[in-house]
Design an enzyme around this catalytic site. Sequence first.
Site, mmCIF file in Angstrom:
data_model
loop_
_atom_site.group_PDB
_atom_site.id
_atom_site.type_symbol
_atom_site.label_atom_id
_atom_site.label_comp_id
_atom_site.label_asym_id
_atom_site.label_seq_id
_atom_site.Cartn_x
_atom_site.Cartn_y
_atom_site.Cartn_z
ATOM 1 N N ASP A 173 -16.483 -0.996 3.118
ATOM 2 C CA ASP A 173 -16.805 -0.145 4.260
ATOM 3 C C ASP A 173 -17.822 0.908 3.857
ATOM 4 O O ASP A 173 -18.330 0.885 2.748
ATOM 5 C CB ASP A 173 -15.547 0.450 4.888
ATOM 6 C CG ASP A 173 -14.687 1.137 3.862
ATOM 7 O OD1 ASP A 173 -15.247 1.890 3.044
ATOM 8 O OD2 ASP A 173 -13.461 0.906 3.857
ATOM 9 N N LYS A 193 -17.664 1.450 9.941
ATOM 10 C CA LYS A 193 -18.135 1.860 11.263
ATOM 11 C C LYS A 193 -19.492 1.240 11.547
ATOM 12 O O LYS A 193 -20.331 1.133 10.667
ATOM 13 C CB LYS A 193 -18.320 3.385 11.246
ATOM 14 C CG LYS A 193 -17.406 4.109 12.173
ATOM 15 C CD LYS A 193 -17.770 5.580 12.194
ATOM 16 C CE LYS A 193 -16.575 6.401 12.577
ATOM 17 N NZ LYS A 193 -16.697 7.803 12.226
ATOM 18 N N GLY A 239 -13.439 3.322 -0.690
ATOM 19 C CA GLY A 239 -14.003 4.576 -1.192
ATOM 20 C C GLY A 239 -12.962 5.355 -1.994
ATOM 21 O O GLY A 239 -11.774 5.336 -1.668
ATOM 22 N N THR A 298 -10.954 9.555 -7.053
ATOM 23 C CA THR A 298 -10.809 10.013 -5.672
ATOM 24 C C THR A 298 -11.794 11.149 -5.369
ATOM 25 O O THR A 298 -12.202 11.892 -6.269
ATOM 26 C CB THR A 298 -9.360 10.409 -5.385
ATOM 27 O OG1 THR A 298 -9.229 10.650 -3.986
ATOM 28 C CG2 THR A 298 -8.946 11.677 -6.137
ATOM 29 N N MET A 335 -10.770 14.802 5.115
ATOM 30 C CA MET A 335 -10.958 14.528 6.548
ATOM 31 C C MET A 335 -10.645 15.753 7.409
ATOM 32 O O MET A 335 -10.126 15.618 8.514
ATOM 33 C CB MET A 335 -10.042 13.366 6.999
ATOM 34 C CG MET A 335 -10.325 12.076 6.278
ATOM 35 S SD MET A 335 -9.089 10.819 6.636
ATOM 36 C CE MET A 335 -7.789 11.260 5.491
#
Length: 507
Positions: free
Chosen positions: A38, A59, A90, A120, A174
Amino acid sequence: MTDKQGYVYLIGAGPGDPGLMTVKGMDCLQRAEVVIYDYLANPLFLEQAPQAEHIYVGKRKGLHHYPQEKINQLLLEKAGEGKVVARLKGGDPFIFGRGGEEAMVLAEADIPFEIVPGVTAAVAAAAYAGIPMTHRDCTTTLGFVTGHEDPAKKLSSLDWEKLATGVGTLVFYMGLTNLENICEQLVAHGRDPQTPVAVVRCATTPRQQTLDGTLTDIVDMVRSADFKPPALIFVGEVVKFRATLRWFDDRPLFGKRILVTRAAAQADEFCQHLLSLGAEPVLCPMLEIAPPESFTELDRAIDQLLETDYLVLTSTNAVDAFFSRLAELDLDVRALAGIKLVTVGPKTAAVLTSYGLKPDMIPADYRAEGVVDILKGEVAGKRVLYPKAELARDVIPEQLTRAGAEVVSPVAYRSIIPAGTFEKLEQALEDGLDLITFSSSSTVTNLMALLDASGKLKARQVPVASIGPLTSKTAEDEGLEVVVEPGVSTFDALLTEISEYFINKDT
Ligand code: SAH
């Protein structure tokens, strides 16, 4: 279904810098038959798996995310066909990446899998922003928090009171769109409003940007900078170390997008140097070396090496082209015994040395004019072989002939514009550039020849760094603005001057 057992690697692809994938992850990728990826995975990884089918599940413009359910189905389907599947995720697969859900699906279907951990985003962003997430002087606890929970739940289901006062350093993933709420909740539940906060976007890439503030003012800062995801929010006293420990985003060329027009085969070292200075090199080779239309002249000249006194090599391409033809004719360096070897500069000399030969002469001025200067006094009555590029300037043959030499100048190679260059160039101009670098007049001519009037206009708005006066002249004749030209025409000097230019410009 086939008899072959499928296998799935859930691989942490790291935060963006391609160097931050593990060796094991890279190894699995190279063995994959299918790669499912992705948008958070660096596209360069796909080049590591040319053998595999590549499936994008991120996306798409104007569309929603590929639903998780469909990704799960795809994993089952491909593994069911007996394929080795690399699922690139990711950062780390088990941190806010739904890797747990994907692994559950595989486990329930009895498909063997491996989880390959990744760096991460929080760990990577902390390192690249200069924020030690724990420090004995200010905190011994650390929490990774999602700032965007399952939309079905509410963010307020977080235990704000415990988070606000019970954990020293907090990192929100996020969380950008919820930043205001996050700051308000932390303060409302007892965190000092002056607590330092850093928001880091596109961490570890040349587009990394960081805003430093406090729980009180960071929301306004993010708003006025129009910060976009992906971004992480660091909250805690450790953020203040960044002022001293930042190292990544204060390098001289940090974040500068620099177009590299050299032939791909020779651009690697230059790009590596640009990267290490913090720039984002955009590779768009304007030439590619191709053999001459005919070898007749070159072969005749090689046939006459016994009667030749000087061999003049004015580019690394000329050296490679000449020696590869020599080998094709079943000859080796002994065919050059007794011939004086002249190279235009140290780079050309280095390539010659790699063939086991040392140059006898290198001019102080690394140009055709320099070669003429050191030779004109001694070549009368001698034969000079000058294997050249098609369309090379006539300085050497003309001037040395005038000095009494017999000059033989067969075409040894041609430079052509590689396929796909126009599309790359258009995209680069569209995305924006801070500098265009030119290493020869032909890179300038080729670039401008590819563009229509509006493309030329765009190119003329980008400052240019040129390797030397001739290239600069060609660029200026094309209406380009040359802002960098080193005193000596070497790539090291060019890099130094480019750094100087941006340092002076930005201060
Ligand atoms: N599994 C991933 C996280 C996926 S959630 C990991 O371990 O890193 C996606 C969020 O990660 C983004 O919204 C952002 O908060 C963060 N993120 C991922 N890459 C990032 C980057 N290069 N810079 C800043 N934040 C990033």
